[in-house]
Design a protein around this motif. Sequence first.
Motif, PDB file in Angstrom:
ATOM      1  N   PHE A 216       4.945  -9.966  -4.431  1.00  0.00           N
ATOM      2  CA  PHE A 216       4.309 -10.516  -5.621  1.00  0.00           C
ATOM      3  C   PHE A 216       3.027 -11.243  -5.257  1.00  0.00           C
ATOM      4  O   PHE A 216       2.000 -11.124  -5.941  1.00  0.00           O
ATOM      5  CB  PHE A 216       5.291 -11.447  -6.336  1.00  0.00           C
ATOM      6  CG  PHE A 216       4.871 -11.828  -7.729  1.00  0.00           C
ATOM      7  CD1 PHE A 216       4.111 -10.977  -8.515  1.00  0.00           C
ATOM      8  CD2 PHE A 216       5.254 -13.044  -8.265  1.00  0.00           C
ATOM      9  CE1 PHE A 216       3.746 -11.322  -9.805  1.00  0.00           C
ATOM     10  CE2 PHE A 216       4.895 -13.397  -9.556  1.00  0.00           C
ATOM     11  CZ  PHE A 216       4.134 -12.542 -10.320  1.00  0.00           C
ATOM     12  N   ASN A 217       3.054 -11.978  -4.169  1.00  0.00           N
ATOM     13  CA  ASN A 217       1.847 -12.674  -3.727  1.00  0.00           C
ATOM     14  C   ASN A 217       0.738 -11.682  -3.372  1.00  0.00           C
ATOM     15  O   ASN A 217      -0.432 -11.907  -3.699  1.00  0.00           O
ATOM     16  CB  ASN A 217       2.149 -13.561  -2.516  1.00  0.00           C
ATOM     17  CG  ASN A 217       2.948 -14.796  -2.884  1.00  0.00           C
ATOM     18  OD1 ASN A 217       2.956 -15.224  -4.034  1.00  0.00           O
ATOM     19  ND2 ASN A 217       3.630 -15.379  -1.908  1.00  0.00           N
ATOM     20  N   GLU A 218       1.114 -10.597  -2.707  1.00  0.00           N
ATOM     21  CA  GLU A 218       0.121  -9.559  -2.401  1.00  0.00           C
ATOM     22  C   GLU A 218      -0.450  -8.962  -3.682  1.00  0.00           C
ATOM     23  O   GLU A 218      -1.657  -8.727  -3.792  1.00  0.00           O
ATOM     24  CB  GLU A 218       0.755  -8.442  -1.569  1.00  0.00           C
ATOM     25  CG  GLU A 218       1.041  -8.782  -0.117  1.00  0.00           C
ATOM     26  CD  GLU A 218       1.601  -7.573   0.615  1.00  0.00           C
ATOM     27  OE1 GLU A 218       0.824  -6.649   0.924  1.00  0.00           O
ATOM     28  OE2 GLU A 218       2.824  -7.548   0.843  1.00  0.00           O
TER      29      GLU A 218
ATOM     30  N   ASP B 104      12.076   2.258  -2.025  1.00  0.00           N
ATOM     31  CA  ASP B 104      12.048   0.981  -1.315  1.00  0.00           C
ATOM     32  C   ASP B 104      10.971   0.918  -0.235  1.00  0.00           C
ATOM     33  O   ASP B 104      11.233   0.618   0.933  1.00  0.00           O
ATOM     34  CB  ASP B 104      13.424   0.650  -0.729  1.00  0.00           C
ATOM     35  CG  ASP B 104      14.395   0.162  -1.790  1.00  0.00           C
ATOM     36  OD1 ASP B 104      14.040   0.197  -2.984  1.00  0.00           O
ATOM     37  OD2 ASP B 104      15.510  -0.249  -1.428  1.00  0.00           O
ATOM     38  N   VAL B 105       9.748   1.161  -0.651  1.00  0.00           N
ATOM     39  CA  VAL B 105       8.586   0.927   0.215  1.00  0.00           C
ATOM     40  C   VAL B 105       8.282  -0.571   0.291  1.00  0.00           C
ATOM     41  O   VAL B 105       7.811  -1.065   1.306  1.00  0.00           O
ATOM     42  CB  VAL B 105       7.363   1.715  -0.315  1.00  0.00           C
ATOM     43  CG1 VAL B 105       6.060   1.167   0.242  1.00  0.00           C
ATOM     44  CG2 VAL B 105       7.497   3.190   0.038  1.00  0.00           C
ATOM     45  N   VAL B 106       8.565  -1.291  -0.784  1.00  0.00           N
ATOM     46  CA  VAL B 106       8.145  -2.690  -0.892  1.00  0.00           C
ATOM     47  C   VAL B 106       9.275  -3.669  -0.591  1.00  0.00           C
ATOM     48  O   VAL B 106      10.434  -3.289  -0.490  1.00  0.00           O
ATOM     49  CB  VAL B 106       7.588  -2.972  -2.305  1.00  0.00           C
ATOM     50  CG1 VAL B 106       6.375  -2.096  -2.585  1.00  0.00           C
ATOM     51  CG2 VAL B 106       8.659  -2.747  -3.374  1.00  0.00           C
TER      52      VAL B 106
ATOM     53  N   SER C 264       3.807  -5.084   2.183  1.00  0.00           N
ATOM     54  CA  SER C 264       4.355  -4.152   1.195  1.00  0.00           C
ATOM     55  C   SER C 264       3.291  -3.463   0.353  1.00  0.00           C
ATOM     56  O   SER C 264       3.295  -2.241   0.200  1.00  0.00           O
ATOM     57  CB  SER C 264       5.328  -4.889   0.269  1.00  0.00           C
ATOM     58  OG  SER C 264       6.504  -5.255   0.953  1.00  0.00           O
ATOM     59  N   VAL C 265       2.385  -4.235  -0.237  1.00  0.00           N
ATOM     60  CA  VAL C 265       1.426  -3.647  -1.170  1.00  0.00           C
ATOM     61  C   VAL C 265       0.431  -2.753  -0.448  1.00  0.00           C
ATOM     62  O   VAL C 265       0.086  -1.672  -0.945  1.00  0.00           O
ATOM     63  CB  VAL C 265       0.706  -4.754  -1.978  1.00  0.00           C
ATOM     64  CG1 VAL C 265      -0.448  -4.168  -2.788  1.00  0.00           C
ATOM     65  CG2 VAL C 265       1.693  -5.450  -2.905  1.00  0.00           C
TER      66      VAL C 265
ATOM     67  N   ASP D  30      -3.856   0.448 -11.287  1.00  0.00           N
ATOM     68  CA  ASP D  30      -3.508   1.691 -10.581  1.00  0.00           C
ATOM     69  C   ASP D  30      -2.073   1.648 -10.068  1.00  0.00           C
ATOM     70  O   ASP D  30      -1.343   2.650 -10.148  1.00  0.00           O
ATOM     71  CB  ASP D  30      -4.465   1.920  -9.413  1.00  0.00           C
ATOM     72  CG  ASP D  30      -5.854   2.347  -9.862  1.00  0.00           C
ATOM     73  OD1 ASP D  30      -5.999   2.765 -11.029  1.00  0.00           O
ATOM     74  OD2 ASP D  30      -6.800   2.259  -9.048  1.00  0.00           O
ATOM     75  N   LEU D  31      -1.648   0.499  -9.525  1.00  0.00           N
ATOM     76  CA  LEU D  31      -0.287   0.392  -9.003  1.00  0.00           C
ATOM     77  C   LEU D  31       0.755   0.492 -10.119  1.00  0.00           C
ATOM     78  O   LEU D  31       1.787   1.146  -9.954  1.00  0.00           O
ATOM     79  CB  LEU D  31      -0.101  -0.923  -8.234  1.00  0.00           C
ATOM     80  CG  LEU D  31      -0.570  -0.953  -6.785  1.00  0.00           C
ATOM     81  CD1 LEU D  31      -0.091  -2.243  -6.118  1.00  0.00           C
ATOM     82  CD2 LEU D  31      -0.072   0.238  -5.995  1.00  0.00           C
ATOM     83  N   ILE D  32       0.494  -0.160 -11.226  1.00  0.00           N
ATOM     84  CA  ILE D  32       1.437  -0.090 -12.347  1.00  0.00           C
ATOM     85  C   ILE D  32       1.570   1.348 -12.825  1.00  0.00           C
ATOM     86  O   ILE D  32       2.682   1.846 -13.054  1.00  0.00           O
ATOM     87  CB  ILE D  32       0.980  -0.999 -13.495  1.00  0.00           C
ATOM     88  CG1 ILE D  32       1.064  -2.469 -13.072  1.00  0.00           C
ATOM     89  CG2 ILE D  32       1.835  -0.759 -14.747  1.00  0.00           C
ATOM     90  CD1 ILE D  32       0.445  -3.436 -14.066  1.00  0.00           C
TER      91      ILE D  32
END
Length: 250
Positions: free
Chosen positions: A119-121, A35-37, A43-44, A132-134
């Motif tokens: 999501f917006n980020e 739960d970082v985000v 968040s991102v 890379d994030l995925i």
Amino acid sequence: MNYAMSDLHGCYDEFLQMLEVINFSSDDNLIIIGDVVDRGPVSVKLLQNVTARKNIRLLMGNHEWFMLGTIKRLPVDVTFDNFKEYIDEEIELTNDNVNEYLTEYSYRNWIYNGGGSTFNEYLSLSVPERTDLIKFLDSLFYYYELTVENQKYMLVHSVPAGFEKEKPMEDYEPFDLLFSRIEKDEWNGNFYDDKIMIVGHTPTFFIDKKYAGKIYRKKRAINIDCGCVYKDYGGKLGCLRLEDMKEYYI
């Protein structure tokens, strides 16, 4: 030194402050128990900071699960204008389908649980950054065991539903490790004989109001989600040093 944090929820500034407080260096290790985000302001950027550090291990939390479950279903070059074309038809959530819903379809629940700003980020990132994030989120472990000063620790986002101390972690379903909660009187329960379980997921003020902004410690189980994003409830970012159980707060 070995440190543990949990449930940062976009509290990027507090995260950087905590690293300064503990004098975090390349010789140290930090495990973030999910739960970082979501919910918090950044968040991102926080997630990207974590991914760039070789001595930080992030475990899967239910919010990373929500995020991954959504963005993996979208084209990597999706835009603000067309993303709704790829979202599945809405599903009515009932007690009968909640487990399947949470683990197989996550967009609506992600947004409902504070994922909108995340999501917006994400949609503001370049395609390589999204890729890379995925890849990073898809590689996250659900639990991690380590030994520090001859003491064994099991770190996982939440106390597994239907916990049995003889049951291997790999035999639990994702829902059990990410979403389950236990009642206050269960924290003194029959946990591991040889390991201390360290979890997050449930802000400690929900367990006991007098623990608002504090780590909740029992003999065989410790909750380190101090509710950083819930400032109105006295929440703080907590950090636990495993060598001597010293607590730090921002």
